[in-house]
Design a protein around this motif. Structure first.
Motif, PDB file in Angstrom:
ATOM      1  N   UNK A  56       0.800  -1.130  -0.094  1.00 50.06           N
ATOM      2  CA  UNK A  56      -0.071  -0.011  -0.071  1.00 50.06           C
ATOM      3  C   UNK A  56       0.743   1.172   0.044  1.00 50.06           C
ATOM      4  N   UNK A  57       0.313   2.390  -0.685  1.00 54.22           N
ATOM      5  CA  UNK A  57       1.029   3.691  -0.577  1.00 54.22           C
ATOM      6  C   UNK A  57       0.321   4.290   0.558  1.00 54.22           C
ATOM      7  N   UNK A  58       1.139   5.041   1.501  1.00 50.26           N
ATOM      8  CA  UNK A  58       0.594   5.908   2.457  1.00 50.26           C
ATOM      9  C   UNK A  58       0.701   7.347   2.213  1.00 50.26           C
ATOM     10  N   UNK A  59       1.016   7.817   0.818  1.00 47.54           N
ATOM     11  CA  UNK A  59       1.075   9.059   0.400  1.00 47.54           C
ATOM     12  C   UNK A  59       0.116   9.515  -0.638  1.00 47.54           C
ATOM     13  N   UNK A  60      -0.317   8.447  -1.541  1.00 47.58           N
ATOM     14  CA  UNK A  60      -0.939   8.953  -2.870  1.00 47.58           C
ATOM     15  C   UNK A  60      -2.184   8.255  -2.706  1.00 47.58           C
ATOM     16  N   UNK A  61      -3.567   8.685  -2.989  1.00 51.54           N
ATOM     17  CA  UNK A  61      -4.835   8.084  -2.804  1.00 51.54           C
ATOM     18  C   UNK A  61      -5.528   8.983  -3.976  1.00 51.54           C
ATOM     19  N   UNK A  62      -6.690   8.133  -4.376  1.00 47.73           N
ATOM     20  CA  UNK A  62      -7.708   8.618  -5.260  1.00 47.73           C
ATOM     21  C   UNK A  62      -9.016   8.586  -4.456  1.00 47.73           C
ATOM     22  N   UNK A  63     -10.077   9.233  -5.013  1.00 51.84           N
ATOM     23  CA  UNK A  63     -11.339   9.346  -4.237  1.00 51.84           C
ATOM     24  C   UNK A  63     -12.446   9.558  -5.337  1.00 51.84           C
ATOM     25  N   UNK A  64     -13.651   8.719  -5.194  1.00 52.73           N
ATOM     26  CA  UNK A  64     -14.551   9.148  -5.972  1.00 52.73           C
ATOM     27  C   UNK A  64     -15.977   8.507  -5.309  1.00 52.73           C
ATOM     28  N   UNK A  65     -17.121   8.821  -6.052  1.00 54.72           N
ATOM     29  CA  UNK A  65     -18.145   8.141  -5.656  1.00 54.72           C
ATOM     30  C   UNK A  65     -18.949   7.806  -6.680  1.00 54.72           C
ATOM     31  N   UNK A  66     -20.064   6.923  -6.372  1.00 52.31           N
ATOM     32  CA  UNK A  66     -20.829   6.264  -7.345  1.00 52.31           C
ATOM     33  C   UNK A  66     -22.320   6.074  -6.774  1.00 52.31           C
ATOM     34  N   UNK A  67     -23.121   6.045  -7.608  1.00 54.68           N
ATOM     35  CA  UNK A  67     -24.784   5.883  -7.268  1.00 54.68           C
ATOM     36  C   UNK A  67     -25.100   4.641  -7.228  1.00 54.68           C
ATOM     37  N   UNK A  68     -25.838   4.339  -5.956  1.00 53.58           N
ATOM     38  CA  UNK A  68     -26.348   2.896  -5.798  1.00 53.58           C
ATOM     39  C   UNK A  68     -27.805   3.067  -5.752  1.00 53.58           C
ATOM     40  N   UNK A  69     -28.625   2.314  -6.724  1.00 54.48           N
ATOM     41  CA  UNK A  69     -29.995   2.238  -6.797  1.00 54.48           C
ATOM     42  C   UNK A  69     -30.799   1.822  -5.465  1.00 54.48           C
ATOM     43  N   UNK A  70     -31.433   2.367  -4.937  1.00 57.73           N
ATOM     44  CA  UNK A  70     -32.323   2.015  -3.901  1.00 57.73           C
ATOM     45  C   UNK A  70     -33.289   0.940  -4.033  1.00 57.73           C
TER      46      UNK A  70
END
Length: 350
Positions: free
Chosen positions: A128-142
């Protein structure tokens, strides 16, 4: 009439699940103290939480649509029995008992602790890298239909007769402030973009380390225009240590407030610039570095994780209701995604 071959002998030595099981068992051993706090010392025997979690992982690995089908598979599938820890002659649990025991693990936030226990193993942590990350979101249909989205005050046109009655809501102004789903009140009406269909949904969020694209955090929130940035800031704050690090994201994260929030956390925001009729919150001091371009290229790998979670782990449309249950399922699916990739990364035979 009789067979003396065990499940262990029936599973090939080079089967991918063998390498995964070794990682899973180490993580479960680290959670033994958490399991003891959730179970009483007296009363009727419950399903061992270790077996329950292994069964839920199989459900994600093999796209089993329901827990009822999972119990059916456990009844005659020797591979499933071996992975869970059941013998050939052991009875399979009733699906209602299985569901009630699963909900007990929800109270202890076991899914998040299990993901952390997988990643904290020394051989995994080295990846694992402890310095470089990425983030995102996605829709989950209810798990709720548009027909269930009705006024909170009980008004509106009553539904027609029958189980799946017609409901004409065309021309009716429906907003989350005035309406709620009768099936899942925590679901929110949300559209992905202009011209897109509005749906009742939740929003899943993930934090990915950039070295090998493994998920290190997963959460679910109500769907809103600020949910991705709020969750990203919370996940960034939860990363251990206060050392300098970078977080990459798409144009939706290019806002003054989010960039300022990350800088307060000693995080360099490597988010894509949004210059469509506006000024970007990211200036040349960030974009001129080669690391920014690398982050922008690698951040797109998080879509691979979302694709696996939705298509293989069957979370495109959730099978549960309520943010707590869906969040638990999403986090466990994130752990399952890491587990199917770890044997190859660790050099284990697959």
């Amino acid at each position: 009439m009789f067979s003396y071959v065990s499940c262990e002998q029936r599973v090939p030595l080079d089967h991918p699940l063998r390498a995964i099981l070794s990682i899973v068992d180490t993580a479960l051993a680290a959670l033994s103290g958490d399991f003891q706090k959730l179970y009483a010392l007296n009363g009727r025997p419950s399903i061992a939480p270790e077996r329950l979690l292994r069964a839920l992982l199989l459900q994600a690995f093999y796209s089993v649509r329901s827990e009822r089908q999972l119990m059916e598979q456990l009844d005659y599938n020797l591979l499933f029995r071996w992975f869970v820890g059941l013998g050939v002659d052991d009875a399979v649990w009733d699906v209602t008992v299985f569901t009630k025991n699963r909900d007990r693990l929800l109270e202890g936030e076991i899914a998040a602790k299990f993901l952390r226990a997988v990643l904290d193993q020394p051989k995994v942590k080295a990846l694992l890298s402890d310095e470089h990350f990425s983030v995102d979101g996605t829709l989950i249909q209810a798990w709720a239909s548009m027909k269930s989205f009705r006024p909170k005050d009980g008004g509106g046109e009553p539904p027609g007769p029958g189980r799946n009655a017609e409901r004409d809501f065309h021309g009716e102004k429906r907003r989350n402030e005035t309406h709620a789903s009768a099936s899942d009140p925590e679901a929110r009406l949300y559209r992905k973009g202009k011209g897109k269909e509005a749906k009742l949904c939740f929003m899943g969020h993930a934090l990915m380390e950039n070295r090998h694209g493994l998920l290190v955090d997963g959460r679910v929130s109500e769907a809103s225009g600020t949910a991705e940035r709020d969750a990203a800031a919370a996940m960034a704050a939860a990363v251990p240590g206060r050392h300098r690090m970078t977080i990459a994201g798409d144009k939706g994260f290019d806002t003054t407030g989010f960039v300022a929030a990350l800088r307060e956390l000693n995080v360099t925001p490597h988010v894509a610039q949004n210059t469509a009729g506006r000024r970007s919150a990211i200036d040349g001091r960030t974009t001129r570095h080669a690391g920014y371009e690398v982050s922008q290229r690698i951040r797109k790998r998080i879509e691979e994780a979302f694709g696996w979670i939705k298509e293989i782990a069957l979370l495109r449309r959730t099978r549960h209701r309520g943010k707590a249950r869906i969040g638990w399922q999403f986090t466990l699916a994130a752990a399952a995604y890491d587990l199917i990739r770890l044997p190859k990364l660790l050099g284990a035979p697959t």
